[in-house]
Design an enzyme around this catalytic site. Sequence first.
Site, PDB file in Angstrom:
ATOM      1  CB  CYS A  24      -0.911   0.023   1.228  1.00 52.16           C
ATOM      2  SG  CYS A  24      -1.905  -1.454   1.457  1.00 52.16           S
ATOM      3  NE  ARG A  50      -3.655   2.459  -5.129  1.00 52.46           N
ATOM      4  CZ  ARG A  50      -2.544   2.169  -5.809  1.00 52.46           C
ATOM      5  NH1 ARG A  50      -2.619   1.890  -7.088  1.00 52.46           N
ATOM      6  NH2 ARG A  50      -1.377   2.181  -5.205  1.00 52.46           N
TER       7      ARG A  50
END
Length: 368
Positions: free
Chosen positions: A196, A237
Site C-alpha cells: 500500500c 487510492r
Amino acid sequence: MSALSAATAIPDTVADVAVADPATLLFASIGSIALSDALAWLAIGAFVTAMVLEWLDAVDPARYLAAGAWVVFGVFWVTLTPHYYLEVKSPIETLLTVAALPLCVYTGYLLVRGRESLLLLSKAVAIMGVIYLPAETIPVVRTWLIETTAAQTHFGMELLGHSPGIETGLNGYQSRFAFDSDETVTGRTTYIIMSCTGIGSMAIFGGLIGAVKAPIKRKVAPFVLSIGVIWFLNLIRNVFIGLASPWGWFQQDAFVYVVTEFMGAPVDRTSYIVAHNFIAQSLSIVALLGITYLVVRMLPEVLEPLEDVLYILTGTEYDLSDALGQEMRADGGAGATTTASGTEPAAEPAATDAESDAASEADTDSER
C-alpha cells in the site's frame, strides 16, 4: 517482490488490506510463501550478477545467466497464482501471474538466442529488486513506510470529514483504521501493508530510469516526477478504498451478486473488492501508462527497454521513438537532438573553398 503477507478479511477482525496496485504486483506477497521467497531472492541475485557480468564485458555469460533468472522469475509468479485467485480474489493479478511464466520463459529464450538488448531490461529488473528488497527486509524501514503511509492516509480521511483513528492491524503495525463497526454500513475496515506504500511502483520506475544510459542530471527530474506522482495517486487510492469499504459505497445488488456468486466472497466485503480489485487496480494501470509517457518525454532512453517489452508481448519490432517523435540519446546527450529536447540540430560544417569550386565545376559539367 514483497515479503508482505497479503492479508484478507477475517471474520472476527473484519479488516481488509487497503490497497495493492498492479505495478506492485512485481513485488507482491513472497514472504507469505517460503518457496516464493526463495525464488524471488534467487531471481534478483541472478539478475544482479548478470548485470555485473555485462559491465565486465562478459556478455555471453551475462545473457545465459539472465535467461535463467527470467525462468526463475516466471516460476516465482506462478507460485502466487493461488494466492491472488483464492485469497485476494483479484482477476487482474491472477491473470498476470498466470501469464508471467510463458512470457518470462520466452524472454529467457530470446536471450539465449542472442537478443542482447534484453540485458538492459534484465538490468532494470535487477535495480528494481535492489531498490525494493532493502525496504522490504529491513524492519525499521518497513515499519516507517507502512505506518507513515497509514498516518498520511488517515490525514486524507480527516480532510473528507472522517477521523477513525489508527490502531494495530493484523500485520502488527499501527496501520488499521479504527472505524466503529456498529456505526459503519459494512462493519468492516482496512489496514495498510507494504504494497500500500507504493514502493513497488516507485521501484519499477527507479529501475527503468537507473538502467538506461544517460547523464545523471537528466535522470533526476523524471525520477522525482514519477516518485511524486506515484505517492500522490497512491494516497488518493488508499483514502478511497479506506472509506469505500466501511461505508459500503458499492453495496449495490449488481455488485453483490457478482462478488458473492462468482468470487465466493461475503456480502459485506463487496465494497472493498469493487473499490480495490476492480476500480483502483484498473485506474492504476491507466495512471502507470500516463506516468510512463511523462517519463519518456523527459528521458527518451527509457523507450529502449519498453520496445523490448512490446516485442516480448507481440513478437513485433516497434520504433517507439519514431512514433512519439523522441530521439534516443543513449550517447549521453551529445550531438543533435530533436525539438523534443528543446535544442536545434548541430550545424553542418561549412564547405571549404576548394570543395565549393569543385561543386561549381561539377554543376557546370552536368549542364553541358
